[in-house]
Design a protein around this motif. Structure first.
Motif, mmCIF file in Angstrom:
data_model
loop_
_atom_site.group_PDB
_atom_site.id
_atom_site.type_symbol
_atom_site.label_atom_id
_atom_site.label_comp_id
_atom_site.label_asym_id
_atom_site.label_seq_id
_atom_site.Cartn_x
_atom_site.Cartn_y
_atom_site.Cartn_z
ATOM 1 N N THR A 172 -2.039 42.438 40.616
ATOM 2 C CA THR A 172 -2.483 41.071 40.875
ATOM 3 C C THR A 172 -2.722 40.905 42.364
ATOM 4 N N ALA A 299 -4.709 36.430 38.600
ATOM 5 C CA ALA A 299 -3.481 36.598 37.822
ATOM 6 C C ALA A 299 -3.711 36.427 36.327
ATOM 7 N N GLU A 300 -4.542 35.459 35.936
ATOM 8 C CA GLU A 300 -4.785 35.252 34.511
ATOM 9 C C GLU A 300 -5.513 36.444 33.899
ATOM 10 N N ARG A 303 -3.092 39.229 33.332
ATOM 11 C CA ARG A 303 -2.267 39.015 32.133
ATOM 12 C C ARG A 303 -3.047 39.394 30.870
ATOM 13 N N SER A 306 -3.229 43.152 30.715
ATOM 14 C CA SER A 306 -1.900 43.697 30.388
ATOM 15 C C SER A 306 -1.646 43.608 28.892
ATOM 16 N N ARG A 307 -1.962 42.453 28.297
ATOM 17 C CA ARG A 307 -1.784 42.306 26.847
ATOM 18 C C ARG A 307 -2.697 43.266 26.090
#
Length: 380
Positions: A172, A299-300, A303, A306-307
């Motif tokens: 990030t 950052a979003e 995420r 990452s998922r």
């Protein structure tokens, strides 16, 4: 992805690898991409974006976000050293950064979307020219056609030798360094080599300037103060014994984590060059090329990626340091929630831009799967 699909896509990657085109010359590469895309029957294919860029749009017809996936079209002006059957057939050019693999992954996404179209919103597959010069993303986004397809989210990747094969690294914030090529031309006066005192040579000024410029940026920790200056080329006069030189040229690459630190480094380097020229009574010209702004991951978007890795069972390493190499993907962050991840090409794999580098075909389903999982995460 079935073994048959993997083999077919590997063959496509090998075809792209055999016919590389450098930045600004990707006409035939774009034509190959268009031909493949049309077999996937997207709702729209846009061409000629920012010169040779291509976009494929898969539109659900139902209101929702627009998700973009970006890859690069261009190769490098380097002679490949390979005995592979799919080695470059173009002298002095080769896909030694893996853009052939990146394109193939995004084409694999197109194949998957043809069978399972988005339920809402749109997906835009972005095939961008001229990444290696830092000019392609800006030109792509400045094209009027981009307004029609501008994504709300955009994802990209780069393969990374040194990272275990198939492992993802993701951070990030700062993701890729800012860099630019600085060209310093020192102008004096030529003279006969028998009477150098009748001319004005930049030799002594160049000899002082080279270590001074290198000393402005020693590298070190990849933090806000990071700066690296790398001398890449020097030329003094003409290759002759009869003429004392009247012109010298230095090329240096400036590299920082942030755009703010880059501006400081530019100011320091220019001040140094102009002062040295003034002391020696020389004229000076300064120009820049291969300008890359810093690339920052939202950052979003991190995420979501990452998922996507977790969904696909891809090993993931979260980090807090950027890559030293540069990427013009950061341009897309100006209008979208964006992030780039790095996909391991193997610990002992030849490095990017090495003459023996070749993209690992086993990464094609891994990268495509992460992109598809990210798309489904956003669009459902």
């Amino acid at each position: 992805m079935t073994p048959e699909a993997q083999a077919r896509l590997a063959d496509l990657r090998h075809e792209l690898h055999q016919y590389p085109e450098i930045s600004g010359q990707e006409e035939q590469t774009a034509a190959r991409i268009q031909s493949w895309l049309r077999q996937c029957q997207p709702d729209e294919v846009l061409t000629g974006i920012g010169a040779h860029g291509v976009a494929a749009v898969f539109d659900s017809g139902i209101e929702g976000p627009c998700v973009g996936v970006r890859c690069e079209l261009d190769a490098l002006p380097i002679e490949e050293q390979s005995v592979a059957d799919h080695a470059s057939r173009v002298s002095g050019m080769a896909h030694l950064c893996g853009h052939d693999g990146h394109m193939t992954m995004v084409l694999a996404v197109a194949e998957a979307l043809a069978l399972d179209r988005p339920k809402r919103g749109r997906v835009v597959l972005i095939f961008q020219p001229a990444e290696e010069t830092g000019k392609g993303a800006a030109a792509y986004m400045a094209d009027p056609a981009f307004e029609r397809i501008a994504p709300d989210y955009v994802f990209s990747l780069h393969n990374l030798p040194g990272l275990p094969l198939g492992k993802v690294e993701l951070c990030t914030g700062p993701a890729n360094c800012a860099s630019r090529g600085m060209r310093v031309v020192l102008k004096g006066k030529t003279s006969h080599a028998a009477a150098p005192q009748d001319g004005l040579s930049p030799a002594a000024a160049m000899a002082r300037l080279m270590p001074a410029l290198a000393g402005l940026g020693r590298g070190g920790a990849l933090d806000a103060g990071y700066a690296l200056t790398t001398l890449t080329h020097a030329e003094l006069g003409e290759p002759t014994f009869g003429v004392a030189p009247g012109r010298g040229e230095l090329w240096v690459t400036l590299r920082t984590v942030s755009d703010e630190r880059m501006q400081q480094l530019v100011n320091e380097a220019e001040t140094l060059a102009r002062a040295e020229a003034a002391t020696a009574g020389l004229g000076v010209e300064i120009a820049y090329d291969d300008i890359f702004e810093a690339c920052t991951n939202h950052a979003e978007a991190v995420r979501i990626l990452s998922r996507a890795c977790q969904t696909n069972g891809v090993p993931l390493q979260l980090t807090y340091k950027p890559q030293r190499f540069s990427e013009d993907f950061g341009q897309f962050a100006k209008g979208a929630v964006s992030a780039m991840f790095w996909l391991g090409a193997g610990r002992d794999h030849p490095q990017l831009h090495n003459p023996d580098y070749d993209f690992p075909d086993t990464l094609i389903p891994v990268g495509a799967g992460i992109f598809l999982a990210a798309i489904r995460d956003v669009l459902g």
